[in-house]
Design a protein around this motif. Structure first.
Motif, PDB file in Angstrom:
ATOM      1  N   PHE A 239       0.977  -1.174   0.142  1.00 44.66           N
ATOM      2  CA  PHE A 239      -0.144   0.048   0.003  1.00 44.66           C
ATOM      3  C   PHE A 239       0.794   1.190   0.146  1.00 44.66           C
ATOM      4  CE2 PHE A 239      -3.344  -2.816   1.994  1.00 44.66           C
ATOM      5  CZ  PHE A 239      -4.130  -2.965   0.835  1.00 44.66           C
ATOM      6  N   GLU A 240       1.940   1.168   0.798  1.00 41.17           N
ATOM      7  CA  GLU A 240       2.799   2.351   0.555  1.00 41.17           C
ATOM      8  C   GLU A 240       3.459   2.661  -0.987  1.00 41.17           C
ATOM      9  OE1 GLU A 240       5.845   1.298   3.449  1.00 41.17           O
ATOM     10  OE2 GLU A 240       4.736   2.421   4.975  1.00 41.17           O
ATOM     11  N   ASP A 241       3.762   1.570  -1.462  1.00 41.86           N
ATOM     12  CA  ASP A 241       3.976   1.605  -3.002  1.00 41.86           C
ATOM     13  C   ASP A 241       2.984   2.394  -3.763  1.00 41.86           C
ATOM     14  OD1 ASP A 241       6.740   0.550  -2.315  1.00 41.86           O
ATOM     15  OD2 ASP A 241       5.775  -1.465  -3.177  1.00 41.86           O
ATOM     16  N   LEU A 242       1.608   2.099  -3.477  1.00 40.72           N
ATOM     17  CA  LEU A 242       0.859   2.546  -4.104  1.00 40.72           C
ATOM     18  C   LEU A 242       0.493   4.124  -3.892  1.00 40.72           C
ATOM     19  CD1 LEU A 242      -2.314  -0.037  -3.965  1.00 40.72           C
ATOM     20  CD2 LEU A 242      -0.576   0.515  -5.948  1.00 40.72           C
ATOM     21  N   GLU A 243       0.696   4.209  -2.689  1.00 33.07           N
ATOM     22  CA  GLU A 243       0.578   5.704  -2.131  1.00 33.07           C
ATOM     23  C   GLU A 243       1.740   6.501  -2.667  1.00 33.07           C
ATOM     24  OE1 GLU A 243      -1.017   7.771   1.661  1.00 33.07           O
ATOM     25  OE2 GLU A 243       0.090   6.003   2.131  1.00 33.07           O
ATOM     26  N   ASN A 244       2.951   6.033  -2.941  1.00 30.62           N
ATOM     27  CA  ASN A 244       4.153   6.825  -3.457  1.00 30.62           C
ATOM     28  C   ASN A 244       3.766   7.157  -4.917  1.00 30.62           C
ATOM     29  OD1 ASN A 244       5.431   7.085  -1.143  1.00 30.62           O
ATOM     30  ND2 ASN A 244       6.319   5.052  -1.203  1.00 30.62           N
ATOM     31  N   THR A 245       3.420   5.961  -5.679  1.00 31.08           N
ATOM     32  CA  THR A 245       3.239   5.719  -7.022  1.00 31.08           C
ATOM     33  C   THR A 245       2.078   6.561  -7.725  1.00 31.08           C
ATOM     34  OG1 THR A 245       4.031   3.688  -7.102  1.00 31.08           O
ATOM     35  CG2 THR A 245       3.192   4.414  -9.215  1.00 31.08           C
ATOM     36  N   TYR A 246       1.042   6.617  -6.687  1.00 30.81           N
ATOM     37  CA  TYR A 246      -0.213   7.447  -7.206  1.00 30.81           C
ATOM     38  C   TYR A 246      -0.836   8.418  -6.212  1.00 30.81           C
ATOM     39  CZ  TYR A 246      -0.263   3.366 -10.473  1.00 30.81           C
ATOM     40  OH  TYR A 246       0.162   2.630 -11.332  1.00 30.81           O
ATOM     41  N   PRO A 247       0.028   9.469  -5.734  1.00 28.74           N
ATOM     42  CA  PRO A 247      -0.134  10.320  -4.660  1.00 28.74           C
ATOM     43  C   PRO A 247      -1.562  11.047  -4.674  1.00 28.74           C
ATOM     44  CG  PRO A 247       1.329  11.313  -5.970  1.00 28.74           C
ATOM     45  CD  PRO A 247       1.077   9.748  -6.496  1.00 28.74           C
ATOM     46  N   ALA A 252      -4.053   6.096   2.529  1.00 27.36           N
ATOM     47  CA  ALA A 252      -4.124   5.144   3.358  1.00 27.36           C
ATOM     48  C   ALA A 252      -4.231   5.787   4.540  1.00 27.36           C
ATOM     49  CB  ALA A 252      -2.980   4.050   3.122  1.00 27.36           C
ATOM     50  N   PHE A 253      -5.074   5.479   5.680  1.00 25.86           N
ATOM     51  CA  PHE A 253      -5.147   5.828   6.935  1.00 25.86           C
ATOM     52  C   PHE A 253      -5.007   4.608   7.879  1.00 25.86           C
ATOM     53  CE2 PHE A 253      -6.811   9.265   4.181  1.00 25.86           C
ATOM     54  CZ  PHE A 253      -6.472  10.249   4.655  1.00 25.86           C
ATOM     55  N   TYR A 254      -4.236   4.467   8.733  1.00 23.15           N
ATOM     56  CA  TYR A 254      -4.059   3.440   9.784  1.00 23.15           C
ATOM     57  C   TYR A 254      -4.376   3.868  11.232  1.00 23.15           C
ATOM     58  CZ  TYR A 254      -1.249   1.807   5.627  1.00 23.15           C
ATOM     59  OH  TYR A 254      -0.917   1.599   4.355  1.00 23.15           O
ATOM     60  N   VAL A 255      -5.133   2.872  11.743  1.00 22.65           N
ATOM     61  CA  VAL A 255      -5.453   3.184  13.058  1.00 22.65           C
ATOM     62  C   VAL A 255      -5.107   1.875  13.972  1.00 22.65           C
ATOM     63  CG1 VAL A 255      -7.707   3.267  14.485  1.00 22.65           C
ATOM     64  CG2 VAL A 255      -7.650   4.210  12.265  1.00 22.65           C
ATOM     65  N   LEU A 256      -4.632   2.072  15.138  1.00 24.82           N
ATOM     66  CA  LEU A 256      -4.026   0.960  15.871  1.00 24.82           C
ATOM     67  C   LEU A 256      -4.529   1.131  17.174  1.00 24.82           C
ATOM     68  CD1 LEU A 256      -0.045   1.011  15.123  1.00 24.82           C
ATOM     69  CD2 LEU A 256      -1.948  -0.306  13.941  1.00 24.82           C
TER      70      LEU A 256
END
Length: 331
Positions: A239-247, A252-256
């Protein structure tokens, strides 16, 4: 704007709803009904599942493969029955999750999966009257030849996940499918949102792969992904790759539930405030919100399905925010 306020979404979330953390614990006996219980991706009563391909379609695919029109497929649905696949490789992902690579019957076959769809797994415990059936969404590409990959989280009281985790290369598991879910076509929606918890991420990843590997598909995608700890975030690198390639198209928002001290994302659980901030507004007509995760996630966000063929009524946070039943799909 792509999202109403990415800055607000990154701030610590203060309002507490009567929910609990996501997707690593199995269902518990009677108690607080909002506790998040274990759930595989889109799991429901196996007896309701149906298959998308008829015997005629299966014969047609074989003819096309023979003349070089389409690749041979392993899973054709219909009356095909279960196929026994050999386990080739096992990769440890974290303390309770592994990736399993199963060999297709022929090296030049593709799985036959379409987007979105899943496979039904089966095994029978010694002395049991009935087999255990569970659906899983492969994380391998639909065009991959010769194998499928499954990411499986082991649950303490999960018979199928425990069985799969106990498999070693050289052993076999029975599969059947594909199980049709939401049929995706190029640019079907202008903007989709993916609300996931735990292993509910796998059908979301299947959708993302289909969208972003297609140069003609311009759909925007927002992912909201809840987990217990940072190590539980499956497929984060992808998902980080997608965010970097298609900003401009993927966020993506992550909740822990148990974040580390330096965690800058959401804390606790997926809240109404977060979804109001980052989701496409319900007044936008051509949008879709997909939900997948453990039962507590469905109960809080969208309401549970009645069966795989009956989405049930829309309730929870999404209804409170003004979304209609037609704007939401529950895996």
């Amino acid at each position: 704007m792509f999202a109403r306020s990415a800055i607000r979404a990154a701030q610590p979330l203060k309002r507490n709803l009567l929910l609990r953390t996501y997707a690593t614990e199995p269902a518990k006996p009677a108690g607080n009904p909002l506790l998040y219980a274990a759930g595989a991706a889109g799991v429901a009563g196996a007896g309701y599942y149906f298959f998308s391909s008829s015997a005629g379609q299966k014969a047609e695919s074989k003819v096309k493969a023979a003349v070089g029109g389409e690749p041979k497929v392993a899973f054709t649905g219909g009356d095909q029955g279960f196929i026994s696949l050999l386990l080739k490789e096992v990769e440890n992902i974290n303390h309770n999750t592994k990736k399993f690579r199963f060999k297709l019957p022929e090296d030049d076959q593709v799985s036959g999966m379409h987007v979105a769809s899943a496979l039904l797994t089966k095994f029978k415990e010694e002395g049991a009257e009935k087999p255990v059936l569970r659906p899983y969404t492969p994380t391998s590409d639909e065009d991959a030849q010769g194998y499928i990959d499954l990411i499986v989280k082991k649950y303490p009281n999960g018979p199928m996940s425990t069985h799969i985790h106990n498999l070693v290369p050289g052993q076999r598991l029975d599969f059947k499918g594909p199980l049709p879910k939401y049929p995706w076509t190029t640019n079907k929606h202008d903007h989709i949102a993916l609300v996931a918890g735990g292993t509910g991420i796998t059908p979301m990843y299947q959708l993302c792969r289909a969208i972003f590997k297609n140069p003609d598909d311009k759909t925007k995608v927002t992912l909201i992904f809840g987990n217990i700890a940072e190590e539980d975030i499956l497929l984060k690198r992808e998902f980080e790759d997608l965010e970097n390639t298609y900003p401009n198209r993927f966020r993506a928002f992550y909740v822990l539930g148990n974040p580390p001290k330096d965690w800058a994302g959401g804390k606790g659980f997926i809240t109404k405030e977060l979804l109001k901030t980052v989701l496409p507004e319900p007044k936008n007509e051509n949008i879709k919100v997909f939900v997948c995760g453990p039962p507590g996630l469905y109960q809080a966000i969208s309401g549970n399905k009645v069966s795989p063929s009956d989405q049930g009524e829309l309730t929870g946070i999404l209804k409170d925010l003004g979304y209609s039943k037609d704007q939401v799909y529950k895996f």
